[in-house]
Design an enzyme around this catalytic site. Structure first.
Site, mmCIF file in Angstrom:
data_model
loop_
_atom_site.group_PDB
_atom_site.id
_atom_site.type_symbol
_atom_site.label_atom_id
_atom_site.label_comp_id
_atom_site.label_asym_id
_atom_site.label_seq_id
_atom_site.Cartn_x
_atom_site.Cartn_y
_atom_site.Cartn_z
ATOM 1 N N PHE A 24 -82.281 -64.313 10.506
ATOM 2 C CA PHE A 24 -83.102 -63.787 9.467
ATOM 3 C C PHE A 24 -84.464 -64.810 9.501
ATOM 4 C CE2 PHE A 24 -83.836 -65.428 5.078
ATOM 5 C CZ PHE A 24 -84.992 -64.707 4.756
ATOM 6 N N ASP B 119 -80.224 -66.467 21.608
ATOM 7 C CA ASP B 119 -79.606 -65.830 20.405
ATOM 8 C C ASP B 119 -78.270 -65.356 21.232
ATOM 9 O OD1 ASP B 119 -79.993 -65.152 17.412
ATOM 10 O OD2 ASP B 119 -78.430 -64.491 18.082
ATOM 11 N N ILE C 19 -75.534 -71.307 22.420
ATOM 12 C CA ILE C 19 -76.133 -72.746 22.375
ATOM 13 C C ILE C 19 -75.167 -73.867 23.001
ATOM 14 C CG2 ILE C 19 -77.944 -72.405 20.690
ATOM 15 C CD1 ILE C 19 -76.372 -73.769 18.614
ATOM 16 N N THR D 92 -80.718 -77.932 5.884
ATOM 17 C CA THR D 92 -80.658 -77.023 4.437
ATOM 18 C C THR D 92 -80.938 -78.297 3.353
ATOM 19 O OG1 THR D 92 -79.285 -76.203 3.132
ATOM 20 C CG2 THR D 92 -78.289 -77.282 4.943
ATOM 21 N N ASP D 93 -81.115 -77.946 2.452
ATOM 22 C CA ASP D 93 -81.017 -78.845 1.028
ATOM 23 C C ASP D 93 -79.297 -79.122 0.663
ATOM 24 O OD1 ASP D 93 -80.336 -76.410 0.013
ATOM 25 O OD2 ASP D 93 -81.874 -76.493 -1.594
ATOM 26 N N TYR E 208 -69.898 -75.494 5.526
ATOM 27 C CA TYR E 208 -71.115 -75.233 5.990
ATOM 28 C C TYR E 208 -72.051 -76.468 5.694
ATOM 29 C CZ TYR E 208 -75.918 -73.889 5.803
ATOM 30 O OH TYR E 208 -77.321 -73.793 6.036
ATOM 31 N N LYS F 258 -73.915 -78.872 8.617
ATOM 32 C CA LYS F 258 -75.333 -79.109 8.781
ATOM 33 C C LYS F 258 -75.599 -80.577 8.658
ATOM 34 C CE LYS F 258 -77.942 -76.406 9.182
ATOM 35 N NZ LYS F 258 -78.698 -75.707 10.523
ATOM 36 N N ILE G 52 -71.510 -61.232 -9.625
ATOM 37 C CA ILE G 52 -72.173 -62.359 -10.100
ATOM 38 C C ILE G 52 -70.899 -63.617 -9.975
ATOM 39 C CG2 ILE G 52 -73.131 -63.954 -11.822
ATOM 40 C CD1 ILE G 52 -75.127 -61.697 -11.018
ATOM 41 N N TYR H 47 -64.911 -59.452 -1.470
ATOM 42 C CA TYR H 47 -64.898 -58.946 -2.876
ATOM 43 C C TYR H 47 -63.700 -58.040 -3.416
ATOM 44 C CZ TYR H 47 -69.710 -60.523 -2.122
ATOM 45 O OH TYR H 47 -70.892 -61.376 -1.793
HETATM 46 P P1 NAD Z 1 -78.645 -66.411 10.109
HETATM 47 O O1 NAD Z 1 -77.326 -66.364 10.105
HETATM 48 O O2 NAD Z 1 -79.516 -65.126 9.506
HETATM 49 O O3 NAD Z 1 -79.145 -66.331 11.772
HETATM 50 C C1 NAD Z 1 -78.381 -67.284 12.718
HETATM 51 C C2 NAD Z 1 -78.666 -66.726 14.009
HETATM 52 O O4 NAD Z 1 -78.218 -67.751 14.850
HETATM 53 C C3 NAD Z 1 -78.260 -65.305 14.283
HETATM 54 O O5 NAD Z 1 -79.042 -64.452 15.212
HETATM 55 C C4 NAD Z 1 -76.769 -65.657 15.198
HETATM 56 O O6 NAD Z 1 -76.757 -64.620 16.420
HETATM 57 C C5 NAD Z 1 -77.522 -66.745 15.921
HETATM 58 N N1 NAD Z 1 -76.194 -67.599 16.318
HETATM 59 C C6 NAD Z 1 -75.217 -68.191 15.757
HETATM 60 N N2 NAD Z 1 -74.188 -68.600 16.606
HETATM 61 C C7 NAD Z 1 -74.962 -68.890 17.944
HETATM 62 C C8 NAD Z 1 -74.517 -69.595 18.942
HETATM 63 N N3 NAD Z 1 -73.744 -70.085 19.183
HETATM 64 N N4 NAD Z 1 -75.650 -69.489 20.094
HETATM 65 C C9 NAD Z 1 -76.804 -68.970 19.834
HETATM 66 N N5 NAD Z 1 -77.156 -68.278 18.696
HETATM 67 C C10 NAD Z 1 -76.228 -68.312 17.648
HETATM 68 O O7 NAD Z 1 -79.318 -67.705 9.516
HETATM 69 P P2 NAD Z 1 -80.557 -67.914 8.898
HETATM 70 O O8 NAD Z 1 -80.427 -67.518 7.234
HETATM 71 O O9 NAD Z 1 -81.731 -67.210 9.552
HETATM 72 O O10 NAD Z 1 -80.636 -69.379 8.861
HETATM 73 C C11 NAD Z 1 -81.382 -70.139 10.113
HETATM 74 C C12 NAD Z 1 -81.063 -71.514 10.029
HETATM 75 O O11 NAD Z 1 -81.865 -72.006 8.922
HETATM 76 C C13 NAD Z 1 -79.761 -72.087 10.005
HETATM 77 O O12 NAD Z 1 -79.575 -73.359 10.758
HETATM 78 C C14 NAD Z 1 -79.493 -72.433 8.526
HETATM 79 O O13 NAD Z 1 -78.769 -73.431 8.342
HETATM 80 C C15 NAD Z 1 -80.964 -72.741 8.301
HETATM 81 N N6 NAD Z 1 -81.307 -72.697 6.635
HETATM 82 C C16 NAD Z 1 -81.064 -71.431 5.982
HETATM 83 C C17 NAD Z 1 -81.714 -71.169 5.077
HETATM 84 C C18 NAD Z 1 -81.323 -69.771 4.218
HETATM 85 O O14 NAD Z 1 -81.751 -69.720 2.901
HETATM 86 N N7 NAD Z 1 -80.890 -68.490 4.915
HETATM 87 C C19 NAD Z 1 -82.178 -72.094 4.160
HETATM 88 C C20 NAD Z 1 -82.271 -73.318 4.741
HETATM 89 C C21 NAD Z 1 -81.708 -73.523 6.000
HETATM 90 O O1 DAU Z 2 -79.757 -73.756 0.005
HETATM 91 C C1 DAU Z 2 -79.945 -73.344 1.352
HETATM 92 C C2 DAU Z 2 -78.709 -72.415 1.785
HETATM 93 O O2 DAU Z 2 -79.095 -71.298 0.956
HETATM 94 C C3 DAU Z 2 -78.956 -72.061 3.112
HETATM 95 O O3 DAU Z 2 -78.474 -73.377 3.844
HETATM 96 C C4 DAU Z 2 -77.825 -71.291 3.556
HETATM 97 O O4 DAU Z 2 -77.719 -71.053 4.806
HETATM 98 C C5 DAU Z 2 -78.067 -69.955 2.758
HETATM 99 O O5 DAU Z 2 -76.843 -69.164 2.797
HETATM 100 C C6 DAU Z 2 -78.142 -70.318 1.259
HETATM 101 O O6 DAU Z 2 -76.827 -70.737 0.564
HETATM 102 P P1 DAU Z 2 -76.416 -70.294 -0.773
HETATM 103 O O7 DAU Z 2 -74.968 -70.432 -0.797
HETATM 104 O O8 DAU Z 2 -77.136 -70.807 -1.806
HETATM 105 O O9 DAU Z 2 -76.834 -68.678 -0.789
HETATM 106 P P2 DAU Z 2 -76.066 -67.398 -1.254
HETATM 107 O O10 DAU Z 2 -77.146 -66.080 -0.927
HETATM 108 O O11 DAU Z 2 -74.693 -67.119 -0.402
HETATM 109 O O12 DAU Z 2 -75.611 -67.497 -2.616
HETATM 110 C C7 DAU Z 2 -76.880 -67.806 -3.479
HETATM 111 C C8 DAU Z 2 -76.189 -68.070 -4.902
HETATM 112 O O13 DAU Z 2 -75.706 -66.880 -5.426
HETATM 113 C C9 DAU Z 2 -75.114 -69.140 -4.934
HETATM 114 O O14 DAU Z 2 -74.883 -69.777 -6.134
HETATM 115 C C10 DAU Z 2 -73.878 -68.121 -5.063
HETATM 116 C C11 DAU Z 2 -74.399 -66.745 -5.796
HETATM 117 N N1 DAU Z 2 -73.844 -65.739 -5.190
HETATM 118 C C12 DAU Z 2 -73.916 -65.230 -3.943
HETATM 119 C C13 DAU Z 2 -73.218 -64.116 -3.735
HETATM 120 C C14 DAU Z 2 -73.380 -63.669 -2.211
HETATM 121 C C15 DAU Z 2 -73.282 -64.900 -6.177
HETATM 122 O O15 DAU Z 2 -73.183 -64.835 -7.415
HETATM 123 N N2 DAU Z 2 -72.810 -63.516 -6.046
HETATM 124 C C16 DAU Z 2 -72.664 -63.161 -4.311
HETATM 125 O O16 DAU Z 2 -72.159 -62.106 -4.165
#
Ligand code: NAD
Ligand code: DAU
Length: 361
Positions: free
Chosen positions: A12, A34, A61, A135-136, A161, A165, A217, A354
């Site tokens: 993403f 990737d 990686i 991540t936070d 997770y 991190k 939720i 779910y």
């Molecule tokens: P994502 O799950 O959408 O994508 C992860 C990518 O990493 C995928 O393309 C996957 O194929 C690749 N990958 C996984 N394992 C691998 C490996 N061993 N070698 C090579 N590639 C590999 O994740 P995202 O949501 O895009 O998050 C990206 C980064 O940002 C992560 O490090 C996550 O911890 C961090 N982050 C995400 C969020 C969020 O809200 N999504 C917020 C803060 C930080």
């Molecule tokens: O804070 C940063 C993090 O945000 C990243 O490091 C993670 O990679 C990313 O996945 C995200 O983590 P969260 O656990 O906060 O995200 P998620 O979208 O899974 O959930 C957001 C909130 O919504 C959380 O409080 C759980 C809730 N939730 C989530 C899902 C999937 C629901 O209530 N129902 C659901 O089905």
């Protein structure tokens, strides 16, 4: 930044970052490493696939020899490390994979960079940077009146997770302190926007609502996240790499903290407006409370003072403008949705997370 290795660029945020960086700097070349796990897809990068300054390499990686060869072959000066297992719920079901990718994988990249940049001295030290995207969630959870997370908030990760991190952050910091590797770390809040895999809250709710499925939720829906539109995160990363100080950590957040239920209600209202003929209007009637996530963090909030003062970054999108853009993107990209959501792994995940979850007690 001339030759950039992006890890996890088919996910993403990584795919959004590549789409953001390539046109912004005409001299930049990007190698995207990737493994294409369930979360990564080349469908996220079809618009850049034929760009001559972009190269895709499918690989892990954790394969240090592969990383070494890419660093040498492409004279990589900047690593932007996104690759990770990223979904908290999956870390609760299968923590081992999170340690392998997020901890061992990060160590493998650091070891390779140390070898090529510090021992072989392939490039001037001032020209190289390892940027770690974190991540936070490493800071744990906040009580209602606690101040927002700052860079000095003690680490207290609550999920497997978050623990993986946190561990990777410590390794990055240690490689700077012990070996002098030039590094920066960003700890960012919840991202949303185009190309997000539909296991995460916002795209899951959108896909379920469009097909008339329940909107699950967790718990009471009063958990709070600090939402950031993905292109704002991409801009922050670029600014920290180019203007941030080596060895430093910067917190990145969206300056807004709605409860989950408010986010889902806003998505339902946007769908009612943008798809008024849907048989599922009013979409909020699909909201359904399910059993809570074990160990669920209650509240996150980010203090962005440091990144604002030092590199001049703050978010451009408001939550309302970002959610509208996101809903419009998912409505306009039904082919992408079909390809991603038909994956066997995704359907199995929905079933596992779910089907037997039960209702909130
Ligand atoms: P994502 O799950 O959408 O994508 C992860 C990518 O990493 C995928 O393309 C996957 O194929 C690749 N990958 C996984 N394992 C691998 C490996 N061993 N070698 C090579 N590639 C590999 O994740 P995202 O949501 O895009 O998050 C990206 C980064 O940002 C992560 O490090 C996550 O911890 C961090 N982050 C995400 C969020 C969020 O809200 N999504 C917020 C803060 C930080
Ligand atoms: O804070 C940063 C993090 O945000 C990243 O490091 C993670 O990679 C990313 O996945 C995200 O983590 P969260 O656990 O906060 O995200 P998620 O979208 O899974 O959930 C957001 C909130 O919504 C959380 O409080 C759980 C809730 N939730 C989530 C899902 C999937 C629901 O209530 N129902 C659901 O089905």
């Amino acid at each position: 930044m001339q030759n950039v290795l992006v890890t996890g660029g088919a996910g993403f945020i990584g795919s959004n970052f590549i789409r953001y960086l390539l046109p912004s700097e005409p001299q930049i070349k990007i190698v995207n490493l990737d493994a294409l796990t369930y979360a990564g897809s080349l469908e996220n990068l079809t618009d850049v696939a034929n760009e001559p300054r972009y190269t895709f390499v499918q690989g892990n990686i954790c394969n240090e020899e592969l990383v070494l060869s890419l660093l040498r072959q492409h004279r990589i000066d900047t690593v932007v490390h996104f690759a990770a297992e990223s979904h908290v719920d999956r870390s609760i079901s299968n923590p081992h994979q999170f340690i392998e990718t997020n901890v061992v994988g990060t160590l493998s990249l650091l070891t390779a960079c140390r070898r090529v940049w510090l021992e072989e001295k392939a490039l001037p030290l001032a020209a190289v940077r390892f940027h770690h995207v974190s991540t936070d969630e490493v800071y744990g959870t906040l009580q209602p009146t606690d101040p927002a997370f700052s860079e000095t908030t003690p680490y207290a990760p609550n999920s497997p997770y978050a623990a993986s991190k946190a561990s990777s952050d410590h390794l990055v910091r240690a490689y700077h302190h012990t070996y002098g590797l030039p590094v920066t770390i960003t700890n960012c809040s919840n991202n949303y926007g185009p190309y997000q895999f539909p296991e995460k809250l916002i795209p899951l709710m959108l896909l379920n609502a469009l097909t008339g499925q329940p909107l699950p939720i967790y718990g009471d829906g009063q958990q709070i996240r600090d939402w950031l539109y993905v292109s704002d995160h991409c801009e922050a990363i670029k600014l920290v790499i180019t203007q941030g100080r080596s060895g430093e950590t910067y917190n990145i957040g969206g300056n807004n903290q709605p409860a989950n239920l408010e986010i889902v209600q806003e998505l339902c209202a946007l769908l009612d407006e943008l798809v008024p003929d849907s048989p599922h209007c009013p979409h909020k009637s699909l909201i359904h409370y399910v059993a809570d996530r074990p160990g669920h963090d209650r509240r996150y909030a980010i203090d962005i003072a440091k990144v604002k003062t030092e590199v001049g970054w703050e978010p451009r999108e408001s939550l309302i403008s970002g959610l509208r853009k996101t809903v419009n993107w998912y409505l306009a990209n039904s082919e992408w949705i079909a390809k991603i959501s038909q994956q066997k792994n995704y359907q199995q995940w929905l079933h596992k997370n779910y089907q037997q979850r039960g209702v909130q007690k």
